[in-house]
Write an enzyme that holds these catalytic residues in place. Sequence first.
Site, PDB file in Angstrom:
ATOM      1  N   HIS A 191     -39.572   7.968  10.311  1.00  0.00           N
ATOM      2  CA  HIS A 191     -39.819   8.973  11.357  1.00  0.00           C
ATOM      3  C   HIS A 191     -41.303   9.066  11.695  1.00  0.00           C
ATOM      4  CE1 HIS A 191     -35.686  10.586  10.861  1.00  0.00           C
ATOM      5  NE2 HIS A 191     -35.891  10.322   9.589  1.00  0.00           N
ATOM      6  N   SER A 321     -61.451  -2.331  28.070  1.00  0.00           N
ATOM      7  CA  SER A 321     -61.593  -1.292  29.082  1.00  0.00           C
ATOM      8  C   SER A 321     -62.674  -1.675  30.076  1.00  0.00           C
ATOM      9  CB  SER A 321     -61.956   0.045  28.428  1.00  0.00           C
ATOM     10  OG  SER A 321     -62.250   1.032  29.403  1.00  0.00           O
ATOM     11  N   LYS A 327     -64.411  -1.081  23.576  1.00  0.00           N
ATOM     12  CA  LYS A 327     -62.989  -0.859  23.298  1.00  0.00           C
ATOM     13  C   LYS A 327     -62.247  -2.192  23.296  1.00  0.00           C
ATOM     14  CE  LYS A 327     -59.388   2.461  24.546  1.00  0.00           C
ATOM     15  NZ  LYS A 327     -58.198   1.612  24.471  1.00  0.00           N
ATOM     16  N   GLU A 334     -48.825  -6.006  23.202  1.00  0.00           N
ATOM     17  CA  GLU A 334     -48.467  -5.345  24.452  1.00  0.00           C
ATOM     18  C   GLU A 334     -47.761  -6.315  25.404  1.00  0.00           C
ATOM     19  OE1 GLU A 334     -52.043  -1.994  24.558  1.00  0.00           O
ATOM     20  OE2 GLU A 334     -52.160  -3.747  25.872  1.00  0.00           O
TER      21      GLU A 334
END
Length: 469
Positions: A191, A321, A327, A334
């Site tokens: 969870h 970014s 970043k 992805e």
Amino acid sequence: MPSKSKGATRTEADSMGEVTVAADALYGAQTQRAIDNFPVSGLHMPDGFIRALILIKQTTADTNRALKLLDDGRADAIINACSKLLEAPTMSAWSQHFPVDVFQTGSGTSSNMNANEVISHLASEMLGEPVSPNDHVNMSQSSNDVIPTAIHLSAALALDASLLPALKHLEAIIRGKADSVDQIIKTGRTHLMDAMPIRMSQELNGWADQILHAREMMETARPALHRLAQGGTAVGSGINAHPDFATRFAQTLTSKTGIAFSPSRQCFASLSGQDAAVTLSGHLKTLATALMKISNDLRWMNSGPLAGLGEIALEALQPGSSIMPGKVNPVIPEAVAMVSAQVIGNDTTITLAGQSGNFQLNVMLPVIAYNLLQSIDLLTNSATLLADRAITTFTVNQDNLNKALALNPILVTALNSKIGYLKAAEIAKKAYKEGRPIIDVAEQETDLTREELQHLLDPAALTQGGIPD
């Protein structure tokens, strides 16, 4: 290949009359009608499907000659024309001559005739006399058995040459990485919440088994995929085909590909249904869900590096970014997650299309072919990327793992058999509240010695399962 003469045309004719075709096009009237009739998407049939069509035409010419239905001259011309097309490393060199939109007549007749016309054009040039697209190139065939055969053949070839090897590679890479991190203990999560500790190797080997399962399921789909509709012709009865055609065709195709193809057990089913393609697509969807799970695990493990889990660091591949300097994002997971979503959507399309077998023919064959081959291609590339650019190259942040593990109150689960669930829950809550290691709180709240607690709460031992002694 003919050179382009901008604006130059010629006249071609078919059973419906004359049509104007570009002078340098290798196709004829029926292909031009399809170009005019289906300006839908700009999407064309995949290279693998076109190559399968050409291989079918080559094999049928060989079979028809062996059955003494086609003369040697025309058979050789068709076979050589097909060889010329197939010798190109990719179909891109010939793509302008296979322009039919995916969203065409549901039988794929336009694609079948496109192949017939291109091969006819080349064969006629080679022979120096007419080779008919219908009477010779399409002899003993119908679009209604050619297209289902091309779906099976192209998928079988893609599985054999691309996807199954890619999955073996991915599984091997994951298992190798698992071996290299076997001594690393981390907090398990259920969870998304702290749970009992596991070895990182156990986590990775779970991924590897998901890949193995998907590959095993695809292996079970292959026998049905290797049974071909060819020989069923128009409605499954085999009209206009020699009684031995289906068997001889499958034998010849087997010798050409090294894959054991056989005639369909029931051509009426093979023309009207696409059950083998639907089954395979379902297994591709299963693989997609596994890759989605693995990709999301990698993203979570890599999250941060300061405000997330920060358990691992994926290889830095590109700036993350356009506005935030420094970043770096988990771009490979992805991309693989997006592929998984596409494949799941493709499966829905294939499932719906598989239901469109009205009486003796399925009438959504081109979209089945397109989506099935796209899924295989996307999954092949994604599996390789995930193996080589994410799993092989990630590094482990041992300090972050150790900090979380030392403060994990859920380790108290190992004391259940000694102090009971309720007392253990009380200790866990106190450890959470005070931010203290569970061993310190348990020593304070129970009669167990520090030595006993160190033994019972040893994270490495707890990854082995069983009842703590």
